[in-house]
Design a protein around this motif. Structure first.
Motif, short mmCIF file in Angstrom:
data_model
loop_
_atom_site.label_atom_id
_atom_site.label_comp_id
_atom_site.label_asym_id
_atom_site.label_seq_id
_atom_site.Cartn_x
_atom_site.Cartn_y
_atom_site.Cartn_z
N ALA A 1 1.62 -7.68 6.46
CA ALA A 1 2.23 -6.40 6.06
C ALA A 1 2.67 -6.43 4.60
O ALA A 1 2.57 -5.42 3.89
N GLN A 2 3.15 -7.60 4.14
CA GLN A 2 3.57 -7.70 2.74
C GLN A 2 2.37 -7.68 1.79
O GLN A 2 2.45 -7.17 0.68
N VAL A 3 1.25 -8.25 2.23
CA VAL A 3 0.07 -8.31 1.38
C VAL A 3 -0.66 -6.97 1.36
O VAL A 3 -1.11 -6.50 0.32
N ALA A 4 -0.77 -6.32 2.54
CA ALA A 4 -1.53 -5.07 2.64
C ALA A 4 -0.69 -3.83 2.38
O ALA A 4 -1.23 -2.73 2.26
N GLY A 5 0.62 -3.97 2.29
CA GLY A 5 1.49 -2.82 2.04
C GLY A 5 2.47 -3.12 0.93
O GLY A 5 2.35 -4.13 0.24
N GLY A 6 3.45 -2.24 0.75
CA GLY A 6 4.46 -2.49 -0.26
C GLY A 6 4.99 -1.21 -0.87
O GLY A 6 4.57 -0.11 -0.51
N ALA A 7 5.93 -1.35 -1.80
CA ALA A 7 6.51 -0.20 -2.49
C ALA A 7 5.60 0.23 -3.64
O ALA A 7 5.04 -0.60 -4.36
N ASN A 8 5.45 1.55 -3.78
CA ASN A 8 4.58 2.11 -4.82
C ASN A 8 5.43 2.73 -5.94
O ASN A 8 6.40 3.44 -5.66
N PRO A 9 5.07 2.47 -7.18
CA PRO A 9 5.80 3.09 -8.29
C PRO A 9 5.45 4.58 -8.40
O PRO A 9 4.27 4.94 -8.45
N VAL A 10 6.46 5.43 -8.40
CA VAL A 10 6.24 6.88 -8.52
C VAL A 10 7.19 7.45 -9.57
O VAL A 10 8.26 6.90 -9.84
N ALA A 11 6.80 8.58 -10.17
CA ALA A 11 7.65 9.26 -11.14
C ALA A 11 8.54 10.24 -10.39
O ALA A 11 8.06 11.20 -9.79
N GLY A 12 9.81 9.98 -10.39
CA GLY A 12 10.73 10.86 -9.69
C GLY A 12 11.72 10.07 -8.86
O GLY A 12 11.57 8.87 -8.65
N PRO A 13 12.74 10.75 -8.36
CA PRO A 13 13.80 10.07 -7.60
C PRO A 13 13.40 9.86 -6.14
O PRO A 13 14.03 10.39 -5.21
N PHE A 14 12.34 9.09 -5.94
CA PHE A 14 11.86 8.86 -4.59
C PHE A 14 11.53 7.39 -4.38
O PHE A 14 11.14 6.68 -5.31
N PHE A 15 11.70 6.95 -3.14
CA PHE A 15 11.08 5.71 -2.69
C PHE A 15 9.72 6.09 -2.08
O PHE A 15 9.62 7.06 -1.34
N ASN A 16 8.70 5.31 -2.39
CA ASN A 16 7.37 5.55 -1.83
C ASN A 16 6.85 4.21 -1.30
O ASN A 16 6.62 3.29 -2.08
N VAL A 17 6.71 4.13 0.02
CA VAL A 17 6.37 2.86 0.67
C VAL A 17 5.12 3.03 1.51
O VAL A 17 5.00 3.98 2.29
N SER A 18 4.18 2.12 1.34
CA SER A 18 2.98 2.08 2.18
C SER A 18 3.08 0.91 3.14
O SER A 18 3.38 -0.22 2.73
N ALA A 19 2.87 1.20 4.43
CA ALA A 19 2.98 0.16 5.45
C ALA A 19 1.74 0.17 6.34
O ALA A 19 1.31 1.24 6.79
N PRO A 20 1.14 -0.99 6.59
CA PRO A 20 -0.03 -1.04 7.47
C PRO A 20 0.38 -0.93 8.93
O PRO A 20 1.40 -1.48 9.34
N GLU A 21 -0.43 -0.21 9.70
CA GLU A 21 -0.19 -0.06 11.13
C GLU A 21 -1.50 -0.32 11.87
O GLU A 21 -2.58 -0.09 11.33
#
Length: 274
Positions: A116-136
């Motif tokens: 999950a750590q290798v295939a997913g993670g936090a994505n840098p975005v412009a704006g006051p947001f958290f953007n997280v990709s997680a494998p399922e």
């Protein structure tokens, strides 16, 4: 090679049954076929339907288990396979291949809480947001398996370590069902792995077109025309299809592709607090 019967008694002949939902039923059709003198259950479409139902029922709980727990279960499978190495060598599997199959279970067990750590993670975005990709996990995977023990392990382990459940058409029935006996005596929940023996040309098209199967792995299909027909059957339900372009060297480092091929990525946006 079978041990000779003791003088004065008949040996008990083994019938290699199916492995569905953690149990070993005979085919509902009552059919068997001979493989090297052994009786082997000949799976029917009804058996395949039962296997898909078992895999679907087991999938949410298996996917919901912690990654650490799934890793421990796979390691337990390696322990049980190690303890029963002589049974596989008696079936003609080279000792080196059995050892490699044990090592392959351990290798995938180690990836359970890391993929999950290798295939997913936090994505840098412009704006006051958290953007997280997680494998399922993709869900229920139908597999046409190669005949070797190492090949069989190499298509089952990457699918289940990430939370999928599988319905496997096994090419080498004695080896596959002996592996099923290893799975049944480990901590693997019933229904996570289901093994069908018989003719994949009879069962695989139905699995490929089944609405409740999410992906199809065609690694064990050795006829290009059959593989193409199975791809067409899977297209009707928009399944993910794994079809190696060339022969797979199961002795090589498998890398991450066998695991990531059966993962979906979910991306979540969440506002940052102030």
């Amino acid at each position: 090679m079978k041990a000779p019967a003791e003088p004065g008694r008949l040996s008990v002949r083994k019938t290699y049954k199916l492995y569905i939902g953690g149990a070993f039923p005979r085919s509902e059709s009552g059919r068997t076929y001979l493989v090297d003198g052994d009786n082997v259950a000949l799976a029917s479409r009804k058996d395949a339907r039962d296997a898909v139902l078992a895999a679907r029922a087991a999938q949410p709980r298996w996917a919901g288990a912690t990654a650490y727990n799934r890793g421990q279960v796979l390691y337990r499978i390696a322990e049980m396979l190690e303890a029963r190495r002589s049974e596989f060598t008696a079936l003609g599997v080279p000792s080196a291949e059995v050892a490699a199959a044990v090592d392959r279970w351990v290798w995938y067990a180690g990836w359970a809480d890391k993929i999950a750590q290798v295939a997913g993670g936090a994505n840098p975005v412009a704006g006051p947001f958290f953007n997280v990709s997680a494998p399922e996990p993709t869900g229920v995977v139908a597999v046409v398996a190669p005949s070797s023990l190492l090949g069989l392990v190499s298509v089952i382990a990457p699918a289940i370590v990430t939370g999928n459940t599988v319905v496997v058409m096994a090419a080498g029935p004695q080896v596959a069902i002996t592996l099923a006996e290893v799975l049944a005596t480990s901590d693997l929940p019933g229904g996570v792995v289901n093994l069908l023996t018989g003719r994949y040309a009879e069962i695989a098209p139905w699995l490929a077109s089944h609405d409740d199967v999410n992906a199809v792995d065609l690694t064990g299909v050795d006829h290009p025309d059959v593989a193409t027909e199975l791809e067409r059957a899977a297209a009707g339900t928009l399944k993910r299809v794994i079809r190696p372009v060339t022969g797979v060297d199961f002795t090589a480092d498998p890398g991450l592709q066998p695991m990531t091929a059966l993962l979906e990525t979910k991306t979540v946006w969440h506002p940052k607090g102030y």
